[in-house]
Design a protein around this motif. Structure first.
Motif, short mmCIF file in Angstrom:
data_model
loop_
_atom_site.label_atom_id
_atom_site.label_comp_id
_atom_site.label_asym_id
_atom_site.label_seq_id
_atom_site.Cartn_x
_atom_site.Cartn_y
_atom_site.Cartn_z
N GLU A 1 1.03 3.99 -2.96
CA GLU A 1 0.79 5.41 -2.69
C GLU A 1 1.89 6.27 -3.35
O GLU A 1 1.61 7.31 -3.93
CB GLU A 1 0.74 5.66 -1.17
CG GLU A 1 0.32 7.04 -0.76
CD GLU A 1 -1.00 7.50 -1.40
OE1 GLU A 1 -1.94 6.70 -1.52
OE2 GLU A 1 -1.07 8.69 -1.80
N ARG A 2 3.13 5.79 -3.28
CA ARG A 2 4.22 6.53 -3.92
C ARG A 2 4.00 6.59 -5.45
O ARG A 2 4.22 7.61 -6.08
CB ARG A 2 5.57 5.86 -3.58
CG ARG A 2 6.77 6.48 -4.30
CD ARG A 2 6.99 7.96 -3.91
NE ARG A 2 7.95 8.62 -4.81
CZ ARG A 2 7.89 9.90 -5.16
NH1 ARG A 2 6.93 10.69 -4.70
NH2 ARG A 2 8.79 10.43 -5.97
N ARG B 1 1.14 6.57 -6.90
CA ARG B 1 0.06 7.55 -7.12
C ARG B 1 0.59 8.98 -7.06
O ARG B 1 0.18 9.85 -7.81
CB ARG B 1 -1.06 7.37 -6.10
CG ARG B 1 -2.12 6.36 -6.52
CD ARG B 1 -3.34 6.42 -5.64
NE ARG B 1 -3.07 5.88 -4.33
CZ ARG B 1 -3.27 4.60 -3.99
NH1 ARG B 1 -3.79 3.75 -4.86
NH2 ARG B 1 -2.97 4.17 -2.79
N GLN B 2 1.53 9.21 -6.11
CA GLN B 2 2.12 10.56 -6.01
C GLN B 2 2.86 10.92 -7.30
O GLN B 2 2.80 12.04 -7.78
CB GLN B 2 3.13 10.61 -4.86
CG GLN B 2 2.53 10.71 -3.49
CD GLN B 2 3.59 10.54 -2.39
OE1 GLN B 2 4.77 10.38 -2.67
NE2 GLN B 2 3.14 10.56 -1.16
N ASP C 1 0.83 -1.21 0.00
CA ASP C 1 0.00 0.00 0.00
C ASP C 1 0.86 1.27 0.00
O ASP C 1 0.51 2.28 -0.60
CB ASP C 1 -0.95 0.01 1.21
CG ASP C 1 -2.10 -0.99 1.02
OD1 ASP C 1 -2.38 -1.37 -0.13
OD2 ASP C 1 -2.70 -1.39 2.03
N GLU D 1 -7.76 7.54 -8.04
CA GLU D 1 -7.52 7.66 -6.60
C GLU D 1 -7.19 6.27 -6.09
O GLU D 1 -6.27 5.65 -6.60
CB GLU D 1 -8.73 8.31 -5.94
CG GLU D 1 -8.87 9.74 -6.44
CD GLU D 1 -10.04 10.49 -5.86
OE1 GLU D 1 -10.58 10.09 -4.82
OE2 GLU D 1 -10.41 11.49 -6.48
N GLN D 2 -7.97 5.75 -5.13
CA GLN D 2 -7.67 4.40 -4.62
C GLN D 2 -7.92 3.32 -5.68
O GLN D 2 -7.46 2.19 -5.54
CB GLN D 2 -8.52 4.10 -3.37
CG GLN D 2 -8.16 4.97 -2.17
CD GLN D 2 -6.71 4.79 -1.73
OE1 GLN D 2 -6.26 3.68 -1.52
NE2 GLN D 2 -5.98 5.89 -1.61
#
Ligand SMILES: Cc1ncc(COP(=O)(O)O)c(C=O)c1O
Length: 369
Positions: free
Chosen positions: A252-253, A255-256, A248, A277-278
């Motif tokens: 997230e990285r 997604r950034q 996760d 997003e998610q």
């Protein structure tokens, strides 16, 4: 050169944990289908939210064995998209079944309810959906409902979507079964090949455990046709258990990085797919460009790698000769000529991301002057 992926950087970040996991397996003397495989299977089933995880040798085997387990046999017709690298189609062909190709939505590159309904109306015996580039198929909930109503098995190919969630539910938990690849560059990747099939159906899981090991009911007793040797080894399972707890965080990285590209790439001849997003774990960052070969060459000159996922739609692959010559999939074909993948992996720095964006923004499109 800034690469599309950098496995060395990932390995370096986990050096000690990997070494300790590997030496634990080596000192156990158990190298195939042992405690490390069992542990990883239970951890990954819990992560995805399914009752069962049956690990196999790679993601293509996962698709093939899942389809066999779901009852697909020679002569059957299986619906699939044609823009996902031919893996599902290869698995369908290995069974002796026939692909029924569906087109995709222009804004997500994923299949739609309308395409699924057309495939069901045409009489397909199974449906495979691919969560492409890290994006959960936007209409997956509705698609699962429709397949269920038609009593047609639905397989989700999650080779590019480990950890992508819709309404809090992971991809891999919507269909009758789901296939995963743990190829090294995947969001959850081993340091060799690996794959898994997920399901909530205990009988299907039992069939899959037999199919992955020669069709054995028990040692040397073959009860199931279509069996083969397709096992995850203990070393890969132990390494996957090292990476899984951080999935996760690494997603997230990713997604950034994708968000930074969305904020910084500004070029009249470059289009970006809608941000996620998610529901999006940015497995690949794919953009659209009408003169993508020129953009790719320009990036190469600036020591930035790019790639195309995927240049040849399945129905245009030479393995089919002219079998699908009459079939047109307008969106799939248009996208195949325009898509370009730029680097996106968790170990990239913001500086790396900006370097790619600056490189793209500085490019002059040969056709647009
Ligand atoms: C969408 C998709 N499906 C299936 C596969 C097949 O996985 P593997 O390479 O582990 O056989 C891949 C990966 O390469 C993939 O990207």
């Amino acid at each position: 050169m800034l690469l599309i992926n950098n496995l060395s950087a990932r390995i370096a970040g986990y050096q000690l944990e990997i070494q300790s996991a590997v030496s634990e397996v080596l000192s156990s003397g158990w190298v195939v289908l042992g405690p490390a495989v069992e542990l990883f299977e239970s951890q990954f089933a819990q992560y995805v939210g399914t009752s069962h995880c049956v690990s196999v040798a790679n993601g293509t085997d996962a698709i093939e064995l899942a389809l066999r387990g779901l009852g697909v046999s020679a002569g059957a017709t299986v619906a699939t998209v044609a823009n996902a690298g031919m893996y599902t189609t290869t698995a369908i062909l290995a069974i002796g079944a026939r692909p029924f190709f569906m087109d995709v939505d222009e804004s997500s590159a994923c299949v739609t309810v309308a395409e699924i309904e057309a495939a069901l109306a045409a009489g397909v015996q199974a449906v495979v959906v691919t969560h492409l580039y890290g994006r959960a198929v936007p209409q997956i909930e509705k698609i699962a409902e429709i397949c269920k109503a038609h009593r047609i098995p639905l397989l989700e190919d999650c080779a590019q979507s480990h950890g992508a969630r819709i309404h809090g539910r992971c991809t891999g938990a919507f269909g009758d079964a789901a296939s995963f690849s743990f190829y090294p560059t995947k969001n959850l990747g081993a340091l060799g090949d690996g794959g898994a099939v997920m399901t909530n159906d205990a009988q299907l899981a039992d069939r899959l455990r037999k199919l992955r090991q020669y069709g054995w009911a028990k040692k040397y007793e073959v009860s199931h046709q279509g069996g083969r040797n397709s096992r995850l080894d203990e070393l890969q399972a132990a390494i996957l258990s090292v990476f899984l707890p951080d999935l996760d965080v690494t997603n997230e990285r990713r997604r950034q990085i994708a968000a930074r590209y969305q904020a910084t790439i500004r070029h009249p001849d470059v289009q970006l797919f809608a941000p996620g997003e998610q529901d999006h774990v940015a497995h690949l960052f794919v953009l659209r460009c009408i003169c993508r070969d020129s953009l790719s060459a320009h990036l190469k000159q600036h020591q930035i790698a790019s790639d195309v996922h995927y240049p040849i739609p399945d129905h245009r692959q030479s393995v089919f000769a002219d079998q699908f010559a009459e079939l047109t999939l307008p969106v799939t074909e248009r996208l195949a000529g325009q898509i370009l993948t730029i680097p996106c992996y968790p170990e990239m720095t913001d500086g790396d991301v900006d370097r790619v964006a600056v490189g793209i923004n500085a490019w002059k499109c040969d056709n647009s002057a």
